[in-house]
Design an enzyme around this catalytic site. Structure first.
Site, mmCIF file in Angstrom:
data_model
loop_
_atom_site.group_PDB
_atom_site.id
_atom_site.type_symbol
_atom_site.label_atom_id
_atom_site.label_comp_id
_atom_site.label_asym_id
_atom_site.label_seq_id
_atom_site.Cartn_x
_atom_site.Cartn_y
_atom_site.Cartn_z
ATOM 1 N N ALA A 68 0.818 -1.212 0.000
ATOM 2 C CA ALA A 68 0.000 0.000 0.000
ATOM 3 C C ALA A 68 0.853 1.264 0.000
ATOM 4 O O ALA A 68 0.435 2.295 -0.535
ATOM 5 C CB ALA A 68 -0.934 -0.002 1.200
ATOM 6 N N THR A 69 2.042 1.212 0.603
ATOM 7 C CA THR A 69 2.889 2.409 0.612
ATOM 8 C C THR A 69 3.257 2.811 -0.808
ATOM 9 O O THR A 69 3.186 3.996 -1.174
ATOM 10 C CB THR A 69 4.152 2.172 1.460
ATOM 11 O OG1 THR A 69 3.770 1.959 2.821
ATOM 12 C CG2 THR A 69 5.093 3.358 1.387
ATOM 13 N N ASN A 138 -6.122 3.290 10.910
ATOM 14 C CA ASN A 138 -5.310 2.166 11.370
ATOM 15 C C ASN A 138 -5.027 2.198 12.861
ATOM 16 O O ASN A 138 -4.714 1.164 13.461
ATOM 17 C CB ASN A 138 -3.978 2.134 10.608
ATOM 18 C CG ASN A 138 -3.152 3.381 10.828
ATOM 19 O OD1 ASN A 138 -3.614 4.494 10.596
ATOM 20 N ND2 ASN A 138 -1.914 3.216 11.269
ATOM 21 N N GLN A 166 -7.134 -0.762 5.831
ATOM 22 C CA GLN A 166 -7.751 -1.389 7.000
ATOM 23 C C GLN A 166 -9.216 -1.758 6.767
ATOM 24 O O GLN A 166 -9.770 -2.567 7.508
ATOM 25 C CB GLN A 166 -7.649 -0.452 8.204
ATOM 26 C CG GLN A 166 -6.242 -0.104 8.635
ATOM 27 C CD GLN A 166 -5.519 -1.248 9.317
ATOM 28 O OE1 GLN A 166 -6.132 -2.218 9.778
ATOM 29 N NE2 GLN A 166 -4.201 -1.152 9.397
ATOM 30 N N SER A 183 -3.719 -3.453 0.731
ATOM 31 C CA SER A 183 -2.544 -4.264 1.051
ATOM 32 C C SER A 183 -2.981 -5.671 1.420
ATOM 33 O O SER A 183 -3.987 -5.860 2.124
ATOM 34 C CB SER A 183 -1.794 -3.630 2.232
ATOM 35 O OG SER A 183 -0.687 -4.415 2.601
ATOM 36 N N HIS A 185 -1.364 -8.018 3.333
ATOM 37 C CA HIS A 185 -1.077 -8.581 4.654
ATOM 38 C C HIS A 185 -2.018 -8.076 5.744
ATOM 39 O O HIS A 185 -1.958 -8.548 6.876
ATOM 40 C CB HIS A 185 0.390 -8.359 5.042
ATOM 41 C CG HIS A 185 0.739 -6.975 5.479
ATOM 42 N ND1 HIS A 185 0.868 -6.631 6.800
ATOM 43 C CD2 HIS A 185 1.018 -5.859 4.774
ATOM 44 C CE1 HIS A 185 1.216 -5.350 6.891
ATOM 45 N NE2 HIS A 185 1.311 -4.872 5.667
ATOM 46 N N THR A 221 8.588 -6.934 -12.267
ATOM 47 C CA THR A 221 8.139 -8.313 -12.415
ATOM 48 C C THR A 221 7.256 -8.705 -11.250
ATOM 49 O O THR A 221 7.626 -8.532 -10.086
ATOM 50 C CB THR A 221 9.345 -9.270 -12.480
ATOM 51 O OG1 THR A 221 10.173 -8.903 -13.581
ATOM 52 C CG2 THR A 221 8.896 -10.714 -12.633
ATOM 53 N N CYS A 304 4.129 1.568 12.567
ATOM 54 C CA CYS A 304 5.018 2.306 11.671
ATOM 55 C C CYS A 304 5.833 3.360 12.403
ATOM 56 O O CYS A 304 6.850 3.823 11.911
ATOM 57 C CB CYS A 304 4.206 2.963 10.562
ATOM 58 S SG CYS A 304 3.229 1.773 9.613
#
Length: 360
Positions: A68-69, A138, A166, A183, A185, A221, A304
Site C-alpha cells: 500500500a505504501t 489504522n 484497514q 494491502s 497482509h 516483475t 510504523c
C-alpha cells in the site's frame, strides 16, 4: 502467545499459503514471459487480479504493487494540483503529500476522530487536484464519511483517493472513489504485495519506470506466489464476510465488557470497525505493561512509528494530551482470535495496570 496486533499485520490464512506454495516450490516462470510456463503464471496472476478486484467499485483497473505504501505514493505523486487530506492519515499519505512540495491542506478531526464535513467543504475548492482520506483509521478504527468527501471532491473537479488498507473486505468501499490503495497482509494475505485500483479514465503518472508490465503503468516483475496468496485471501474476505463480522462483534463485546470505568475508548465507538480497540488509562506506563505481559502481542500505537519516541499523531489529533497518548494501547483482533484467549488477555492487561496503580 495471544496475538492482538491485527492492525499491524494479520496472520496468514492457511488457504492463502496453500495457494502460494506451488509457485514457490516448482512453478517459477516469469508471468511476463511468452512461453507456456510464463503464460500459466500470467493466468494465475489474472485470476488473482479478478479475486482482488471483486470487492472494488464496478469497472476500473487493478494494478498490483509491492504494498500500500507504493500504491499511495503512486497515486499522490501521479496526480497534479493542490492536495486536501486529514490529520489522522497514515504516514504513507502525510509524508508523501509533504514530499510533493505542492500546496497541502490538512483537515482537523473532532474528538471522535471524524472529519468535520463543513470544514472539508470550505477547504475542497476549485483548483484542488486530489482529496485523500482513509476508510478505516489504522490506529483508532474510525470509519470516515468517504462517500461524502468524494462527492465534495468531484463537485470541484478533484479526484478522490481512498486508503482502504484497514477497511478492504470489512467495510464496503464507496462507489464514488476514483483511486483506492490496499494491502494483502492486512487481510490474511502475504506481505510484500498490495494494489492500486483506478477508475476508468483515471491514470496517475507512473511512479516506477521500466518494463511497464502493469496496464496502468506500473513497472516490475510480478510474483505469481504473492498474487495467488493475495487473491485467495481476498476471496476469503468475501466468502467469510458475514461470519468474520459476527465474530469480530462478539470479540468487541467480550473485550469491552472486561474493561472498568477507568479505561477510555479512543475515537468514535459508533462509526468504527470493531476489530480495533484503542484504549487509554490514566498514568499507564505502556512500556512497563508490555514488559509485564510478554505473552500478549499488542501495540502502543501505530507499528510504523514504533521506536520513534513520538506519541501518536492520531491520538494528538483527537485531542489527547501527551500523558493520555502515552497511556494508550491498541488491541487488534479478528478471524483467528478466540473469545476466551481475548478475554484472558484483557484480564491480564487490566490486572497489570491495576498493579501499576498500587505500586505508584
Amino acid at each position: 502467545m495471544t496475538y492482538l496486533d491485527y492492525q499491524a499485520t494479520t496472520p496468514l490464512a492457511p488457504e492463502a499459503l496453500a495457494a502460494m506454495l506451488p509457485w514457490l516450490e516448482r512453478q517459477h516462470a516469469n508471468p511476463h514471459s511468452t512461453h507456456r510456463e510464463g503464460r500459466a503464471a500470467r493466468a494465475a496472476v489474472e485470476v488473482a487480479r479478478d479475486q482482488v478486484a471483486a470487492a472494488m467499485p464496478a469497472g476500473g483497473t487493478l494494478s498490483f504493487t509491492s504494498g500500500a505504501t507504493e500504491a499511495l505514493n503512486w497515486a499522490i505523486k501521479g496526480v497534479e494540483g493542490p492536495i486536501v487530506t486529514l490529520a489522522t492519515e497514515h504516514a504513507a499519505v502525510l509524508d508523501t503529500v509533504a514530499a510533493t512540495g505542492r500546496a497541502v491542506t490538512i483537515l482537523p478531526v473532532g474528538h471522535d476522530g471524524l472529519v468535520d464535513l463543513d470544514a472539508a467543504r470550505a477547504a475542497i475548492v476549485p483548483g484542488v487536484g486530489l482529496v485523500a482520506a482513509m476508510l478505516v483509521n489504522n490506529e483508532i478504527g474510525v470509519i470516515q464519511p468517504i462517500a461524502a468527501l468524494a462527492d465534495l471532491a468531484h463537485a470541484v473537479g478533484a479526484l478522490f483517493l481512498c486508503d482502504a488498507v484497514q477497511g478492504y473486505g470489512r467495510v464496503p468501499i464507496p462507489e464514488q472513489c476514483d483511486i483506492v490503495a490496499i494491502s494483502a497482509h492486512k487481510i490474511h494475505g502475504p506481505k510484500g504485495i498490495g494494489a492500486l485500483w483506478t477508475r476508468a479514465g483515471v491514470q496517475p503518472a507512473p511512479l516506477l519506470h521500466g518494463g511497464g508490465q502493469e496496464t496502468a503503468g506500473r513497472s516490475g516483475t510480478l510474483s505469481p506466489a504473492l498474487c495467488a496468496g493475495f487473491g485467495v485471501a481476498a476471496g476469503l474476505m468475501s466468502d467469510r464476510g458475514i461470519e468474520d463480522a459476527a465474530h469480530v462483534e462478539a470479540l468487541w463485546v467480550a473485550a469491552t465488557a472486561r474493561l472498568g470505568p477507568e479505561w477510555r475508548i479512543n475515537g468514535s465507538v459508533e462509526a468504527r470497525y470493531r476489530g480495533n480497540l484503542n484504549i487509554s488509562h490514566e498514568r499507564l506506563d505502556v512500556a512497563r505493561l508490555m514488559s509485564d505481559l510478554r505473552d500478549v502481542a499488542f501495540s502502543a500505537g501505530s507499528a510504523c512509528a514504533s521506536g520513534s519516541g513520538r506519541t501518536s499523531h492520531v491520538l494528538r489529533a483527537i485531542g489527547l494530551g501527551e500523558a493520555e497518548a502515552r497511556g494508550s494501547i491498541r488491541l487488534g483482533f479478528g478471524r483467528y482470535t478466540g473469545v476466551t484467549e481475548l478475554t484472558a488477555a484483557i484480564d491480564s492487561i487490566v490486572e497489570a495496570a491495576a498493579r501499576q496503580r498500587i505500586a505508584a
